[in-house]
Design a protein around this motif. Structure first.
Motif, PDB file in Angstrom:
ATOM      1  N   MET A  69      -8.351  26.944 -61.610  1.00  0.00           N
ATOM      2  CA  MET A  69      -8.211  25.485 -61.789  1.00  0.00           C
ATOM      3  C   MET A  69      -8.728  24.744 -60.550  1.00  0.00           C
ATOM      4  O   MET A  69      -7.960  24.143 -59.800  1.00  0.00           O
ATOM      5  CB  MET A  69      -6.762  25.102 -62.093  1.00  0.00           C
ATOM      6  N   PRO A  70     -10.045  24.782 -60.350  1.00  0.00           N
ATOM      7  CA  PRO A  70     -10.617  24.137 -59.166  1.00  0.00           C
ATOM      8  C   PRO A  70     -10.418  22.625 -59.134  1.00  0.00           C
ATOM      9  O   PRO A  70     -10.616  21.995 -58.086  1.00  0.00           O
ATOM     10  CB  PRO A  70     -12.105  24.489 -59.258  1.00  0.00           C
ATOM     11  N   GLN A  71     -10.008  22.048 -60.251  1.00  0.00           N
ATOM     12  CA  GLN A  71      -9.821  20.597 -60.297  1.00  0.00           C
ATOM     13  C   GLN A  71      -8.524  20.158 -59.616  1.00  0.00           C
ATOM     14  O   GLN A  71      -8.329  18.959 -59.387  1.00  0.00           O
ATOM     15  CB  GLN A  71      -9.783  20.107 -61.756  1.00  0.00           C
ATOM     16  N   VAL A  72      -7.622  21.107 -59.306  1.00  0.00           N
ATOM     17  CA  VAL A  72      -6.315  20.764 -58.749  1.00  0.00           C
ATOM     18  C   VAL A  72      -6.136  21.461 -57.406  1.00  0.00           C
ATOM     19  O   VAL A  72      -6.256  22.690 -57.312  1.00  0.00           O
ATOM     20  CB  VAL A  72      -5.166  21.171 -59.702  1.00  0.00           C
ATOM     21  N   ALA A  73      -5.836  20.692 -56.365  1.00  0.00           N
ATOM     22  CA  ALA A  73      -5.604  21.253 -55.034  1.00  0.00           C
ATOM     23  C   ALA A  73      -4.108  21.446 -54.826  1.00  0.00           C
ATOM     24  O   ALA A  73      -3.352  20.480 -54.712  1.00  0.00           O
ATOM     25  CB  ALA A  73      -6.164  20.333 -53.958  1.00  0.00           C
ATOM     26  N   VAL A  74      -3.687  22.709 -54.814  1.00  0.00           N
ATOM     27  CA  VAL A  74      -2.309  23.073 -54.515  1.00  0.00           C
ATOM     28  C   VAL A  74      -2.356  24.185 -53.475  1.00  0.00           C
ATOM     29  O   VAL A  74      -3.409  24.513 -52.945  1.00  0.00           O
ATOM     30  CB  VAL A  74      -1.538  23.509 -55.782  1.00  0.00           C
ATOM     31  N   SER A  75      -1.217  24.777 -53.184  1.00  0.00           N
ATOM     32  CA  SER A  75      -1.182  25.794 -52.142  1.00  0.00           C
ATOM     33  C   SER A  75      -0.363  26.991 -52.583  1.00  0.00           C
ATOM     34  O   SER A  75       0.621  26.860 -53.318  1.00  0.00           O
ATOM     35  CB  SER A  75      -0.581  25.205 -50.862  1.00  0.00           C
ATOM     36  N   ALA A  76      -0.759  28.162 -52.084  1.00  0.00           N
ATOM     37  CA  ALA A  76       0.012  29.383 -52.317  1.00  0.00           C
ATOM     38  C   ALA A  76       0.797  29.733 -51.061  1.00  0.00           C
ATOM     39  O   ALA A  76       0.968  30.900 -50.713  1.00  0.00           O
ATOM     40  CB  ALA A  76      -0.905  30.540 -52.702  1.00  0.00           C
TER      41      ALA A  76
END
Length: 382
Positions: free
Chosen positions: A313-320
């Motif tokens: 999902m490159p459209q959403v910037a989140v973090s692991a």
């Protein structure tokens, strides 16, 4: 791009940028210079010192500007241990502290002697204060417990933690980097001896932060950077006047808009959580259900590797995990300290919303997350 990684860094608020721009051109003088132009910039720096202090309920005289919270943490921990007299050579830190705190403590004892002890956390990520109480002894010089965790949003009872530390004769250090601007912080309550924060977490510029300490404690610290004696001799070098002015403006805006931002972000985060659990099975919350930052949500998606989900999902910037993990493939030390296994931790994502986030973005992000998780799970089932 839907940007849900505000705990890693925030965009610079346009009002902050507007306050900074003159410092790059017509007000470019060195704040340490004695001429009229230099003194004018120095006044702006002192104004910013007061603005940062006001955000966290501190005295402006307690603010020492640094390049960020990481430098401030190193100055605080190494400075305290360097000036500590025997037999106090032990540091206690919460197991879920930022890597900067953990690394600074380890380096400080390697240089100046002593030991580091870890304070356990409860399954919801909040510090186990009973374990802290049991770990305190006459050799403890410093206790570090962060106000709010960057990965889970867990909010600590720093008042009680500070009381325990002071009861054992130790100083108390609190990282308020994630708390400032999101929840009320009041350092002048007398509970916290040392605190650190950073501008780029409150819609200010990168490269500027602050250590907050009383003048008495400042006199005890050993500087990391020596030279011209700026920042009361604790941080030599030409000061970043533009960054500091931006920090001050960001602090003023954060203080004024804290309540409204928190209420709106709490609703958006709840909506995000509701929609994801409604549309997907196998979603578990990592962290407290209530005592959590209003903008932060850490979720485990069972049988879906977090890195693979992000790739899908490159459209959403989140973090692991925390941005401080960098490119590390190790599971989050925060989640494993809470009792999650390596597999469960590697299936967890942090969503951290911010001032620009909207309900429309939440709706769109949910669609991308659901598709990505289902795609990764299907690949794993093949």
């Amino acid at each position: 791009m839907i940007y849900f990684d505000h705990n890693a860094t925030t965009p610079v608020d346009p009002r902050v940028l507007a306050a900074m721009l003159p410092l790059f051109a017509e007000q470019c003088a060195n704040a340490s210079s004695g001429h009229v132009a230099g003194r004018a910039v120095a006044r702006l720096v002192e104004q910013a010192r007061g603005q940062v202090a006001a955000l966290v309920g501190a005295n402006r005289r307690n603010v020492v500007f640094t390049s960020g919270a990481t430098e401030a943490v190193n100055l605080a921990i190494r400075g305290v241990l360097a000036g500590a007299g025997s037999p106090r050579r032990r540091i206690l830190v919460s197991a879920t502290e930022h890597k900067a705190v953990l690394a600074a403590a380890a380096q400080a004892v390697s240089i100046h002697g002593g030991t580091v002890g870890l304070v356990r956390v409860l399954p919801d990520g909040t510090p186990d204060l009973d374990h802290l109480a049991a770990s305190l002894s006459s050799d403890v010089v410093l206790v570090a417990v962060m106000a709010a965790n960057s990965e889970t949003g867990a909010i600590a009872d720093v008042g009680r933690a500070a009381q325990l530390a002071h009861g054992a004769g130790a100083l108390f250090l609190c990282d308020v980097t994630q708390a400032a601007g999101k929840i009320p912080v009041a350092l002048d309550a007398g509970e916290i001896d040392l605190a650190v924060l950073s501008a780029h977490k409150i819609y200010g510029p990168k490269g500027v932060g602050a250590l907050l300490a009383s003048r008495r404690l400042q006199a005890r610290l050993t500087p990391l950077i020596v030279g011209g004696g700026q920042e009361r001799g604790l941080r030599s070098g030409t000061i970043n006047s533009a960054g500091i002015v931006g920090f001050g403006q960001a602090a003023t805006i954060a203080a004024a808009e804290l309540a409204a931002d928190a209420d709106r972000l709490r609703r958006l985060t709840a909506l995000l959580h509701h929609l994801l659990t409604e549309k997907l099975d196998g979603v578990a919350l990592n962290g407290p259900t209530v005592t959590r930052l209003p903008n932060t949500l850490n979720l485990r998606f069972v049988d879906a590797d977090a890195d693979a989900v992000m790739t899908a999902m490159p459209q959403v910037a989140v973090s692991a995990g925390s941005a401080c993990q960098g490119s590390s493939t190790e599971p989050s030390h925060v989640l494993t300290a809470m009792g999650l296994g390596a597999t469960a931790a590697s299936q967890s994502l942090r969503f951290s919303l911010g001032r620009p986030s909207t309900a429309e973005e939440v709706q769109a992000a949910v669609g991308h997350v659901v598709s990505a998780v289902e795609h990764v799970r299907a690949l794993g089932a093949d």
